[in-house]
Design a protein around this motif. Sequence first.
Motif, PDB file in Angstrom:
ATOM      1  N   TYR A   1      43.881  38.892  41.197  1.00 50.84           N
ATOM      2  CA  TYR A   1      43.772  40.437  41.771  1.00 50.84           C
ATOM      3  C   TYR A   1      42.645  40.399  42.672  1.00 50.84           C
ATOM      4  CZ  TYR A   1      40.080  40.517  38.011  1.00 50.84           C
ATOM      5  OH  TYR A   1      39.109  40.002  37.239  1.00 50.84           O
ATOM      6  N   ASP A   2      42.637  41.537  43.464  1.00 53.28           N
ATOM      7  CA  ASP A   2      41.432  41.540  44.579  1.00 53.28           C
ATOM      8  C   ASP A   2      41.386  40.669  45.296  1.00 53.28           C
ATOM      9  OD1 ASP A   2      40.888  44.244  43.525  1.00 53.28           O
ATOM     10  OD2 ASP A   2      39.029  43.492  42.322  1.00 53.28           O
ATOM     11  N   ILE A   3      42.390  40.299  46.081  1.00 54.08           N
ATOM     12  CA  ILE A   3      42.565  39.091  46.870  1.00 54.08           C
ATOM     13  C   ILE A   3      42.089  39.582  48.455  1.00 54.08           C
ATOM     14  CG2 ILE A   3      44.454  37.770  45.835  1.00 54.08           C
ATOM     15  CD1 ILE A   3      46.154  39.113  48.283  1.00 54.08           C
ATOM     16  N   ASP A   4      41.409  38.744  49.364  1.00 55.42           N
ATOM     17  CA  ASP A   4      40.995  38.925  50.707  1.00 55.42           C
ATOM     18  C   ASP A   4      41.399  37.450  51.452  1.00 55.42           C
ATOM     19  OD1 ASP A   4      40.181  40.444  52.820  1.00 55.42           O
ATOM     20  OD2 ASP A   4      37.868  39.604  52.479  1.00 55.42           O
TER      21      ASP A   4
ATOM     22  N   GLU B   1      42.106  34.317  33.138  1.00 57.65           N
ATOM     23  CA  GLU B   1      42.693  33.436  32.371  1.00 57.65           C
ATOM     24  C   GLU B   1      42.933  34.203  30.953  1.00 57.65           C
ATOM     25  OE1 GLU B   1      40.720  29.955  32.390  1.00 57.65           O
ATOM     26  OE2 GLU B   1      41.286  29.522  34.406  1.00 57.65           O
ATOM     27  N   VAL B   2      43.819  33.609  30.126  1.00 52.45           N
ATOM     28  CA  VAL B   2      44.265  34.028  28.819  1.00 52.45           C
ATOM     29  C   VAL B   2      43.263  34.199  27.842  1.00 52.45           C
ATOM     30  CG1 VAL B   2      45.745  33.385  26.928  1.00 52.45           C
ATOM     31  CG2 VAL B   2      46.741  33.119  29.105  1.00 52.45           C
ATOM     32  N   SER B   3      42.104  33.378  28.337  1.00 49.20           N
ATOM     33  CA  SER B   3      41.261  33.065  27.288  1.00 49.20           C
ATOM     34  C   SER B   3      40.243  34.381  27.376  1.00 49.20           C
ATOM     35  CB  SER B   3      40.102  31.857  27.544  1.00 49.20           C
ATOM     36  OG  SER B   3      39.601  32.011  28.965  1.00 49.20           O
ATOM     37  N   GLY B   4      40.506  35.132  28.508  1.00 46.47           N
ATOM     38  CA  GLY B   4      39.418  36.406  28.932  1.00 46.47           C
ATOM     39  C   GLY B   4      38.526  35.936  29.946  1.00 46.47           C
ATOM     40  N   LYS B   5      38.463  34.821  30.175  1.00 44.26           N
ATOM     41  CA  LYS B   5      37.488  34.417  31.163  1.00 44.26           C
ATOM     42  C   LYS B   5      37.889  34.913  32.672  1.00 44.26           C
ATOM     43  CE  LYS B   5      35.082  30.901  30.825  1.00 44.26           C
ATOM     44  NZ  LYS B   5      33.607  30.220  30.748  1.00 44.26           N
ATOM     45  N   GLN B   6      36.770  35.048  33.491  1.00 46.56           N
ATOM     46  CA  GLN B   6      37.018  35.682  34.864  1.00 46.56           C
ATOM     47  C   GLN B   6      36.373  34.747  35.937  1.00 46.56           C
ATOM     48  OE1 GLN B   6      38.579  38.805  35.194  1.00 46.56           O
ATOM     49  NE2 GLN B   6      38.826  38.905  33.046  1.00 46.56           N
ATOM     50  N   PHE B   7      37.119  34.537  36.873  1.00 44.38           N
ATOM     51  CA  PHE B   7      36.427  33.756  37.883  1.00 44.38           C
ATOM     52  C   PHE B   7      36.832  34.299  39.206  1.00 44.38           C
ATOM     53  CE2 PHE B   7      38.028  30.895  34.655  1.00 44.38           C
ATOM     54  CZ  PHE B   7      37.104  29.865  34.492  1.00 44.38           C
ATOM     55  N   LEU B   8      35.792  33.837  40.255  1.00 50.70           N
ATOM     56  CA  LEU B   8      36.104  34.151  41.605  1.00 50.70           C
ATOM     57  C   LEU B   8      36.339  32.856  42.354  1.00 50.70           C
ATOM     58  CD1 LEU B   8      35.740  35.780  44.395  1.00 50.70           C
ATOM     59  CD2 LEU B   8      33.480  35.030  44.430  1.00 50.70           C
TER      60      LEU B   8
ATOM     61  N   GLY C   1      36.687  43.211  43.783  1.00 50.17           N
ATOM     62  CA  GLY C   1      36.570  43.793  45.328  1.00 50.17           C
ATOM     63  C   GLY C   1      35.872  42.684  46.127  1.00 50.17           C
ATOM     64  N   PHE C   2      35.831  41.684  45.844  1.00 48.27           N
ATOM     65  CA  PHE C   2      34.871  40.577  46.769  1.00 48.27           C
ATOM     66  C   PHE C   2      35.750  40.146  47.988  1.00 48.27           C
ATOM     67  CE2 PHE C   2      32.686  39.621  42.968  1.00 48.27           C
ATOM     68  CZ  PHE C   2      31.650  38.915  43.479  1.00 48.27           C
ATOM     69  N   VAL C   3      35.127  40.465  49.103  1.00 45.98           N
ATOM     70  CA  VAL C   3      35.672  40.465  50.302  1.00 45.98           C
ATOM     71  C   VAL C   3      34.816  39.645  51.235  1.00 45.98           C
ATOM     72  CG1 VAL C   3      36.728  42.616  50.371  1.00 45.98           C
ATOM     73  CG2 VAL C   3      34.315  42.607  51.320  1.00 45.98           C
ATOM     74  N   PHE C   4      35.357  38.761  52.372  1.00 48.40           N
ATOM     75  CA  PHE C   4      34.660  37.802  52.970  1.00 48.40           C
ATOM     76  C   PHE C   4      33.736  38.603  54.124  1.00 48.40           C
ATOM     77  CE2 PHE C   4      38.006  35.183  51.773  1.00 48.40           C
ATOM     78  CZ  PHE C   4      37.331  33.900  51.817  1.00 48.40           C
ATOM     79  N   SER C   5      32.504  38.040  54.519  1.00 50.21           N
ATOM     80  CA  SER C   5      31.894  38.701  55.462  1.00 50.21           C
ATOM     81  C   SER C   5      32.431  38.411  56.829  1.00 50.21           C
ATOM     82  CB  SER C   5      30.514  38.088  55.511  1.00 50.21           C
ATOM     83  OG  SER C   5      30.615  36.847  55.673  1.00 50.21           O
TER      84      SER C   5
ATOM     85  N   ARG D   1      31.302  33.439  56.153  1.00 46.58           N
ATOM     86  CA  ARG D   1      30.147  32.779  55.445  1.00 46.58           C
ATOM     87  C   ARG D   1      30.162  32.956  53.945  1.00 46.58           C
ATOM     88  NH1 ARG D   1      24.840  32.914  57.978  1.00 46.58           N
ATOM     89  NH2 ARG D   1      24.125  31.576  56.110  1.00 46.58           N
ATOM     90  N   PHE D   2      30.169  34.414  53.613  1.00 50.36           N
ATOM     91  CA  PHE D   2      29.931  35.004  52.164  1.00 50.36           C
ATOM     92  C   PHE D   2      31.019  35.696  51.843  1.00 50.36           C
ATOM     93  CE2 PHE D   2      25.825  34.751  54.828  1.00 50.36           C
ATOM     94  CZ  PHE D   2      25.046  33.874  53.837  1.00 50.36           C
ATOM     95  N   LEU D   3      30.870  35.805  50.450  1.00 48.83           N
ATOM     96  CA  LEU D   3      32.002  36.867  49.939  1.00 48.83           C
ATOM     97  C   LEU D   3      30.843  37.874  49.256  1.00 48.83           C
ATOM     98  CD1 LEU D   3      34.474  34.406  48.146  1.00 48.83           C
ATOM     99  CD2 LEU D   3      35.197  36.348  49.808  1.00 48.83           C
ATOM    100  N   TYR D   4      31.432  39.289  49.324  1.00 46.15           N
ATOM    101  CA  TYR D   4      30.540  40.275  48.633  1.00 46.15           C
ATOM    102  C   TYR D   4      31.450  41.021  47.874  1.00 46.15           C
ATOM    103  CZ  TYR D   4      26.857  39.664  52.230  1.00 46.15           C
ATOM    104  OH  TYR D   4      25.713  39.234  52.997  1.00 46.15           O
ATOM    105  N   GLY D   5      30.841  41.277  46.461  1.00 42.32           N
ATOM    106  CA  GLY D   5      31.830  42.126  45.563  1.00 42.32           C
ATOM    107  C   GLY D   5      30.917  42.396  44.286  1.00 42.32           C
ATOM    108  N   SER D   6      31.366  43.028  43.215  1.00 43.44           N
ATOM    109  CA  SER D   6      30.822  43.686  42.181  1.00 43.44           C
ATOM    110  C   SER D   6      31.112  43.129  40.895  1.00 43.44           C
ATOM    111  CB  SER D   6      30.834  45.101  42.328  1.00 43.44           C
ATOM    112  OG  SER D   6      32.054  45.582  41.892  1.00 43.44           O
ATOM    113  N   SER D   7      30.151  43.118  39.982  1.00 44.84           N
ATOM    114  CA  SER D   7      30.464  42.740  38.660  1.00 44.84           C
ATOM    115  C   SER D   7      29.213  43.117  37.691  1.00 44.84           C
ATOM    116  CB  SER D   7      30.693  40.927  38.672  1.00 44.84           C
ATOM    117  OG  SER D   7      30.820  40.604  37.201  1.00 44.84           O
ATOM    118  N   TYR D   8      29.676  43.206  36.489  1.00 44.94           N
ATOM    119  CA  TYR D   8      28.754  43.467  35.250  1.00 44.94           C
ATOM    120  C   TYR D   8      27.929  42.291  34.907  1.00 44.94           C
ATOM    121  CZ  TYR D   8      29.629  48.417  35.030  1.00 44.94           C
ATOM    122  OH  TYR D   8      29.819  49.798  35.190  1.00 44.94           O
TER     123      TYR D   8
END
Length: 184
Positions: free
Chosen positions: A97-100, A114-121, A149-153, A157-164
């Motif tokens: 989800y949230d592709i760029d 993933e099925v385990s509940g783990k989240q990755f960028l 919401g990670f997006v390329f600069s 060079r960078f990805l910017y997004g949010s997380s807890y």
Amino acid sequence: GPSLFKVSSLAYDADRRLVYYTTDNNDYRDLMSVSLDGGKPKRLQKDARIGDLVFDEKNQLLYGLRHQNGFVTLVSIKPPYDTWEQVHSWPYGEVLYDIDVSPDGKLLSASMAEVSGKQFLRVFDIEGLAEGRSDALMEFDFGFAVPEGFVFSPDGRFLYGSSYYTGISNIFRYELANGDIEAV
């Protein structure tokens, strides 16, 4: 999940001042476009089942994620945007989800659960995905915190997004060259 009730998905072609969007989102999602210069909405694809739209300015392509039977497929949509082509499908239980797309049109970033509940960028080579190579070029493990919401600069060079990830909501900067992540 994090994307259960999205009202629409949007992508913008700045050169042609066109907005691409989805409608009928509780059903099979139609792909639409409208000109910001007074055009009328135009249906490009009926019941396409495609969301998470992003526009690749370099190659004039739309990319989106198509969900069917528990599988997520990255699709590309070439002008005149009336048909889609499969780029890559991930195994059951891997949800993107949230592709760029990077400014040079070569890389795809995606948040993944993933099925385990783990989240990755994760960052993928688009050409490699089309050739069946789905290993991420780089990734950051957010544990059970959702990267959003990670997006390329503009310089790629960078990805910017949010997380807890730290226990509170932060905007993060992920540096592609070395994998460093920093709350900004």
